[in-house]
Scaffold this active site. Structure first.
Site, mmCIF file in Angstrom:
data_model
loop_
_atom_site.group_PDB
_atom_site.id
_atom_site.type_symbol
_atom_site.label_atom_id
_atom_site.label_comp_id
_atom_site.label_asym_id
_atom_site.label_seq_id
_atom_site.Cartn_x
_atom_site.Cartn_y
_atom_site.Cartn_z
ATOM 1 N N ASP A 65 20.973 0.620 -15.910
ATOM 2 C CA ASP A 65 20.761 -0.579 -15.097
ATOM 3 C C ASP A 65 19.807 -1.520 -15.848
ATOM 4 O OD1 ASP A 65 19.844 -2.442 -13.265
ATOM 5 O OD2 ASP A 65 19.619 -1.005 -11.627
ATOM 6 N N CYS A 109 0.838 -1.202 0.000
ATOM 7 C CA CYS A 109 0.000 0.000 0.000
ATOM 8 C C CYS A 109 0.875 1.254 0.000
ATOM 9 C CB CYS A 109 -0.892 -0.010 1.241
ATOM 10 S SG CYS A 109 -1.825 1.515 1.453
#
Length: 412
Positions: free
Chosen positions: A338, A201
């Site tokens: 990345d 959440c």
């Protein structure tokens, strides 16, 4: 509100002229469109130029990790039903590129602007938008954007108390949390195929419950809002419950979702869904995406996929096996350096397709495909990969700079 009075000071006019001259010189030197360098020069000469250019426009901002270039294009097409539009249609979506685009639209009534997620709050401050469309937030360019919740927090803070109408995806918990700080939100059930950035959440960190298409936090009660617009199969449902057919030349469920959000935005400006959706049919390709080009006797369909959410949507629209697939991945500045995100992509969905791998990071991708038990060949370049494929259709999926490389090679 749009008007015809000239908002530009002499200094602003000089900045616009200088920016255009630099952009033209950059184009002449073969260094791309020149919009970014032109915008940088213009903003150096007048730091308030973006705000000045926007003040006579009704502005829509579009931000998301996936789909913002296409949605910007669909909204621009829809709003042309109501008046002239200026837009950064080629995707230069940071302040310099946006300034450059707006400087070219002196007679426009509407500004439809794609904004990089990191710059949304600042551009919203400068342009005083009437509407902001928020589509999704998912992991992308991990070295640059950090984690998605930080972006959601930036949006939430930047949009607090905003006068703009926010059109937001009710199915993405991060977007809902970010948009909830605004007093005026229109919720769209646009769907969310990639869910791996939304299991905790954003409000309290608790675990998200996801029964069916619903979602809620079992700990703090943060939950999916009730949408007033929805994508339902091949139709958009409006707030009155009417279903409007979506006819697009762009493929896939994700583009239907983009069309649903775009119809909700168009309605904010008084363009009815039927008119908006009919106009969206004009869009065949977006900055080369979805184009089918002839190359060495084959039909190559060019597909852009920059992050796990994008790859997932793209896999859902390619032709079934044994259609060959060429994958190309780079890790230059504009892609993010990345490549760990490759491990988040479910490459088992390519089972049965002959696969060729190219690009700067072809070996990173090869290792990932090996682990996913896929049959593939590593190739030096596009030409070699195409030669290994039989005549007919080839699906070519590439991330950002790899996609630009491909377009240059095929002359698109």
């Amino acid at each position: 509100m749009a008007g015809n009075s000239d908002p530009l000071t002499p200094r602003a006019k000089l900045a616009v002229t200088a920016g255009k001259a630099v952009a033209a010189a950059s184009r002449a030197a073969g260094r791309g469109s020149g919009s970014v360098i032109g915008g940088r020069v213009a903003l150096k000469l007048d730091p308030d130029l973006l705000a000045r250019l926007a003040q006579n426009l009704d502005v829509v901002l579009v931000s998301a990790t996936n789909g913002k270039t296409t949605t910007t294009r669909l909204i621009a097409e829809a709003l042309r039903a109501a008046g002239p539009v200026v837009s950064n249609a080629l995707g230069a979506n940071m302040p310099a590129g946006i300034t450059s685009a707006l400087a070219g639209g002196s007679d426009a009534r509407y500004g439809v602007i794609e904004v990089d997620e990191k710059y949304l709050a600042g551009v919203a401050r400068d342009t005083d938008p009437k509407c902001i469309a928020l589509l999704n937030l998912s992991r992308d360019q991990l070295d640059r954007a950090a984690e998605t919740r930080m972006l959601a927090e930036n949006w939430r803070e930047g949009l607090t108390g905003s006068k703009a109408v926010i059109v937001a995806n009710a199915d993405d918990p991060l977007v809902v949390w970010a948009a909830s700080s605004s007093p005026n939100v229109i919720w769209v059930a646009a769907g969310q195929m990639w869910k791996d950035d939304a299991w905790s959440c954003p409000s309290c960190g608790g675990v998200m419950q996801r029964p069916g298409d619903d979602w809620f936090c079992g700990e703090c009660g943060f939950r999916r809002p009730t949408p007033s617009w929805a994508l339902s199969g091949d139709h958009v449902l409006d707030p009155h419950g009417s279903a409007w057919p979506i006819h697009l030349q762009l493929p896939g469920r994700a583009n239907k979702a983009n069309a649903a959000s775009s119809a909700a935005v168009a309605a904010v400006f008084g363009v009815p869904p039927q008119v908006a959706l009919e106009r969206m049919y004009q869009v065949q390709a977006v900055a080369g995406r979805y184009d089918v080009v002839q190359f060495q006797g084959r039909d190559l369909r060019l597909l852009l996929a920059k992050n796990p959410a994008g790859w997932l949507e793209t896999f859902s629209l390619i032709d079934p096996p044994p259609t060959p697939v060429i994958l190309s991945v780079n890790a230059r500045g504009a892609d993010g350096t990345d490549t760990s995100w490759l491990w988040d992509v479910d490459y088992t969905r390519l089972t049965g397709h002959p696969i060729c791998v190219i690009g700067d990071r072809k070996l990173d991708l090869a290792v990932r495909l090996e682990v996913a038990n896929q049959q593939f060949q590593v190739c030096e370049n596009l030409d070699q990969a195409v030669q290994l494929c039989p005549p007919g259709r080839i699906e070519v999926i590439a991330n950002y700079t790899a996609f630009q490389d491909l377009r240059r090679r095929v002359g698109n």
